[in-house]
Design a protein around this motif. Structure first.
Motif, PDB file in Angstrom:
ATOM      1  N   ARG A  58       0.827  -1.211   0.000  1.00  0.00           N
ATOM      2  CA  ARG A  58       0.000   0.000   0.000  1.00  0.00           C
ATOM      3  C   ARG A  58       0.863   1.265   0.000  1.00  0.00           C
ATOM      4  O   ARG A  58       0.575   2.235  -0.706  1.00  0.00           O
ATOM      5  CB  ARG A  58      -0.905  -0.017   1.218  1.00  0.00           C
ATOM      6  CG  ARG A  58      -1.934   1.067   1.196  1.00  0.00           C
ATOM      7  CD  ARG A  58      -2.954   0.857   2.264  1.00  0.00           C
ATOM      8  NE  ARG A  58      -3.936   1.914   2.214  1.00  0.00           N
ATOM      9  CZ  ARG A  58      -4.886   2.077   3.089  1.00  0.00           C
ATOM     10  NH1 ARG A  58      -4.992   1.234   4.098  1.00  0.00           N
ATOM     11  NH2 ARG A  58      -5.733   3.065   2.993  1.00  0.00           N
ATOM     12  N   ALA A  59       1.934   1.261   0.793  1.00  0.00           N
ATOM     13  CA  ALA A  59       2.818   2.427   0.870  1.00  0.00           C
ATOM     14  C   ALA A  59       3.527   2.674  -0.462  1.00  0.00           C
ATOM     15  O   ALA A  59       3.616   3.817  -0.926  1.00  0.00           O
ATOM     16  CB  ALA A  59       3.840   2.238   1.980  1.00  0.00           C
ATOM     17  N   ARG A  80       1.778   6.670  -6.957  1.00  0.00           N
ATOM     18  CA  ARG A  80       0.667   7.528  -7.385  1.00  0.00           C
ATOM     19  C   ARG A  80       0.960   8.996  -7.085  1.00  0.00           C
ATOM     20  O   ARG A  80       0.726   9.873  -7.921  1.00  0.00           O
ATOM     21  CB  ARG A  80      -0.610   7.101  -6.672  1.00  0.00           C
ATOM     22  CG  ARG A  80      -1.837   7.915  -7.061  1.00  0.00           C
ATOM     23  CD  ARG A  80      -2.981   7.690  -6.108  1.00  0.00           C
ATOM     24  NE  ARG A  80      -2.637   8.153  -4.775  1.00  0.00           N
ATOM     25  CZ  ARG A  80      -2.804   7.439  -3.668  1.00  0.00           C
ATOM     26  NH1 ARG A  80      -3.294   6.219  -3.719  1.00  0.00           N
ATOM     27  NH2 ARG A  80      -2.464   7.935  -2.494  1.00  0.00           N
ATOM     28  N   ASP A  81       1.499   9.271  -5.906  1.00  0.00           N
ATOM     29  CA  ASP A  81       1.677  10.650  -5.483  1.00  0.00           C
ATOM     30  C   ASP A  81       2.871  11.338  -6.133  1.00  0.00           C
ATOM     31  O   ASP A  81       2.938  12.567  -6.114  1.00  0.00           O
ATOM     32  CB  ASP A  81       1.778  10.713  -3.954  1.00  0.00           C
ATOM     33  CG  ASP A  81       0.447  10.368  -3.299  1.00  0.00           C
ATOM     34  OD1 ASP A  81      -0.595  10.499  -3.968  1.00  0.00           O
ATOM     35  OD2 ASP A  81       0.446   9.959  -2.128  1.00  0.00           O
ATOM     36  N   ARG A  82       3.792  10.581  -6.708  1.00  0.00           N
ATOM     37  CA  ARG A  82       4.861  11.225  -7.474  1.00  0.00           C
ATOM     38  C   ARG A  82       4.280  11.945  -8.675  1.00  0.00           C
ATOM     39  O   ARG A  82       4.681  13.063  -8.999  1.00  0.00           O
ATOM     40  CB  ARG A  82       5.897  10.193  -7.920  1.00  0.00           C
ATOM     41  CG  ARG A  82       6.949   9.902  -6.892  1.00  0.00           C
ATOM     42  CD  ARG A  82       8.133   9.180  -7.501  1.00  0.00           C
ATOM     43  NE  ARG A  82       7.794   7.851  -7.997  1.00  0.00           N
ATOM     44  CZ  ARG A  82       7.777   6.747  -7.257  1.00  0.00           C
ATOM     45  NH1 ARG A  82       8.073   6.814  -5.973  1.00  0.00           N
ATOM     46  NH2 ARG A  82       7.493   5.580  -7.777  1.00  0.00           N
ATOM     47  N   ASP A  83       3.321  11.317  -9.353  1.00  0.00           N
ATOM     48  CA  ASP A  83       2.664  11.976 -10.482  1.00  0.00           C
ATOM     49  C   ASP A  83       1.767  13.103 -10.003  1.00  0.00           C
ATOM     50  O   ASP A  83       1.675  14.158 -10.626  1.00  0.00           O
ATOM     51  CB  ASP A  83       1.836  10.969 -11.284  1.00  0.00           C
ATOM     52  CG  ASP A  83       2.707   9.957 -12.017  1.00  0.00           C
ATOM     53  OD1 ASP A  83       3.868  10.313 -12.309  1.00  0.00           O
ATOM     54  OD2 ASP A  83       2.245   8.850 -12.291  1.00  0.00           O
ATOM     55  N   ASP A  95       0.064  18.990  -8.892  1.00  0.00           N
ATOM     56  CA  ASP A  95      -0.243  19.996  -7.879  1.00  0.00           C
ATOM     57  C   ASP A  95       0.657  21.223  -8.009  1.00  0.00           C
ATOM     58  O   ASP A  95       0.189  22.359  -7.860  1.00  0.00           O
ATOM     59  CB  ASP A  95      -0.116  19.400  -6.480  1.00  0.00           C
ATOM     60  CG  ASP A  95      -1.205  18.387  -6.177  1.00  0.00           C
ATOM     61  OD1 ASP A  95      -2.247  18.393  -6.878  1.00  0.00           O
ATOM     62  OD2 ASP A  95      -1.023  17.582  -5.242  1.00  0.00           O
ATOM     63  N   PHE A  96       1.934  21.002  -8.287  1.00  0.00           N
ATOM     64  CA  PHE A  96       2.834  22.141  -8.447  1.00  0.00           C
ATOM     65  C   PHE A  96       2.475  22.956  -9.674  1.00  0.00           C
ATOM     66  O   PHE A  96       2.518  24.192  -9.641  1.00  0.00           O
ATOM     67  CB  PHE A  96       4.294  21.694  -8.510  1.00  0.00           C
ATOM     68  CG  PHE A  96       4.948  21.665  -7.168  1.00  0.00           C
ATOM     69  CD1 PHE A  96       5.254  22.832  -6.505  1.00  0.00           C
ATOM     70  CD2 PHE A  96       5.243  20.461  -6.563  1.00  0.00           C
ATOM     71  CE1 PHE A  96       5.855  22.809  -5.259  1.00  0.00           C
ATOM     72  CE2 PHE A  96       5.850  20.427  -5.317  1.00  0.00           C
ATOM     73  CZ  PHE A  96       6.150  21.604  -4.666  1.00  0.00           C
ATOM     74  N   ARG A  97       2.107  22.285 -10.762  1.00  0.00           N
ATOM     75  CA  ARG A  97       1.698  23.018 -11.971  1.00  0.00           C
ATOM     76  C   ARG A  97       0.479  23.887 -11.681  1.00  0.00           C
ATOM     77  O   ARG A  97       0.411  25.046 -12.098  1.00  0.00           O
ATOM     78  CB  ARG A  97       1.416  22.034 -13.105  1.00  0.00           C
ATOM     79  CG  ARG A  97       1.069  22.728 -14.416  1.00  0.00           C
ATOM     80  CD  ARG A  97       0.729  21.692 -15.480  1.00  0.00           C
ATOM     81  NE  ARG A  97       0.112  22.302 -16.631  1.00  0.00           N
ATOM     82  CZ  ARG A  97       0.762  22.631 -17.738  1.00  0.00           C
ATOM     83  NH1 ARG A  97       2.054  22.427 -17.825  1.00  0.00           N
ATOM     84  NH2 ARG A  97       0.124  23.174 -18.741  1.00  0.00           N
ATOM     85  N   ARG A  98      -0.506  23.338 -10.933  1.00  0.00           N
ATOM     86  CA  ARG A  98      -1.689  24.119 -10.559  1.00  0.00           C
ATOM     87  C   ARG A  98      -1.315  25.322  -9.705  1.00  0.00           C
ATOM     88  O   ARG A  98      -1.868  26.417  -9.868  1.00  0.00           O
ATOM     89  CB  ARG A  98      -2.669  23.247  -9.793  1.00  0.00           C
ATOM     90  CG  ARG A  98      -3.458  22.297 -10.681  1.00  0.00           C
ATOM     91  CD  ARG A  98      -4.405  21.469  -9.865  1.00  0.00           C
ATOM     92  NE  ARG A  98      -5.381  22.327  -9.214  1.00  0.00           N
ATOM     93  CZ  ARG A  98      -6.228  21.908  -8.284  1.00  0.00           C
ATOM     94  NH1 ARG A  98      -6.202  20.661  -7.900  1.00  0.00           N
ATOM     95  NH2 ARG A  98      -7.087  22.733  -7.756  1.00  0.00           N
ATOM     96  N   LEU A  99      -0.377  25.132  -8.782  1.00  0.00           N
ATOM     97  CA  LEU A  99       0.067  26.220  -7.919  1.00  0.00           C
ATOM     98  C   LEU A  99       0.733  27.331  -8.734  1.00  0.00           C
ATOM     99  O   LEU A  99       0.443  28.519  -8.535  1.00  0.00           O
ATOM    100  CB  LEU A  99       1.042  25.692  -6.863  1.00  0.00           C
ATOM    101  CG  LEU A  99       1.673  26.721  -5.942  1.00  0.00           C
ATOM    102  CD1 LEU A  99       0.617  27.313  -5.022  1.00  0.00           C
ATOM    103  CD2 LEU A  99       2.781  26.090  -5.135  1.00  0.00           C
ATOM    104  N   TRP A 100       1.618  26.948  -9.672  1.00  0.00           N
ATOM    105  CA  TRP A 100       2.298  27.944 -10.493  1.00  0.00           C
ATOM    106  C   TRP A 100       1.295  28.729 -11.338  1.00  0.00           C
ATOM    107  O   TRP A 100       1.395  29.950 -11.451  1.00  0.00           O
ATOM    108  CB  TRP A 100       3.326  27.275 -11.397  1.00  0.00           C
ATOM    109  CG  TRP A 100       4.425  26.582 -10.663  1.00  0.00           C
ATOM    110  CD1 TRP A 100       4.933  26.918  -9.433  1.00  0.00           C
ATOM    111  CD2 TRP A 100       5.135  25.432 -11.084  1.00  0.00           C
ATOM    112  NE1 TRP A 100       5.920  26.039  -9.083  1.00  0.00           N
ATOM    113  CE2 TRP A 100       6.075  25.117 -10.068  1.00  0.00           C
ATOM    114  CE3 TRP A 100       5.090  24.624 -12.205  1.00  0.00           C
ATOM    115  CZ2 TRP A 100       6.956  24.044 -10.165  1.00  0.00           C
ATOM    116  CZ3 TRP A 100       5.954  23.556 -12.297  1.00  0.00           C
ATOM    117  CH2 TRP A 100       6.871  23.277 -11.289  1.00  0.00           C
ATOM    118  N   ILE A 101       0.319  28.020 -11.921  1.00  0.00           N
ATOM    119  CA  ILE A 101      -0.685  28.690 -12.750  1.00  0.00           C
ATOM    120  C   ILE A 101      -1.496  29.663 -11.907  1.00  0.00           C
ATOM    121  O   ILE A 101      -1.776  30.795 -12.334  1.00  0.00           O
ATOM    122  CB  ILE A 101      -1.585  27.646 -13.442  1.00  0.00           C
ATOM    123  CG1 ILE A 101      -0.788  26.918 -14.532  1.00  0.00           C
ATOM    124  CG2 ILE A 101      -2.834  28.289 -14.028  1.00  0.00           C
ATOM    125  CD1 ILE A 101      -1.493  25.736 -15.139  1.00  0.00           C
TER     126      ILE A 101
END
Length: 133
Positions: free
Chosen positions: A41-42, A48-51, A56-62
């Protein structure tokens, strides 16, 4: 046929799993079956969270770029700004633009004003060359 004892291989495998889950709490760090389940599970969550982190960073920059752009002009938006950058062949990625937007807003304003002023000049030149004006 000789008898095969499987304790050594199993113990080695469980020891390897135990070293991975040693920081987990409760039965997740003690019981063999739950240890292996939590390891799977870990690792799945990490994959999953690497992608997801990139998303999330792209959304933050935008969001940051859009906030700075909208402060200056009411009708000028992020999407129009990026479109104009690509038309002018100014290939700045969103990460760099967001850093500029936070550290030096005047630089973003200069870039956007330069783009907008050149767009207005091009529209006027096109109408004059067509003989409309």
């Amino acid at each position: 046929m000789t008898r095969t004892k499987r304790g050594y291989a199993t113990r080695r495998r469980r020891t390897k799993v135990r070293s991975f889950v040693s920081s987990f709490q409760g039965a997740h760090a003690r019981l063999a079956r739950t240890m292996s389940q939590q390891e799977i599970r870990a690792l799945d969550s990490a994959h999953r969270d690497r992608d997801r982190k990139k998303r999330d960073f792209r959304r933050l920059w935008i969001t940051r770029i859009n906030a700075v752009i909208r402060e200056r002009g009411i009708s000028y938006t992020y999407s129009r700004f990026i479109h104009d950058l690509y038309k002018r062949q100014l290939f700045l990625n969103r990460k760099i633009l967001a850093q500029i937007a936070i550290s030096n807003k005047n630089c973003i304003y200069m870039i956007s004003n330069e783009i907008v002023s050149n767009e207005i000049v091009k529209k006027v030149d096109w109408k004059e060359s067509a003989g409309i004006i």
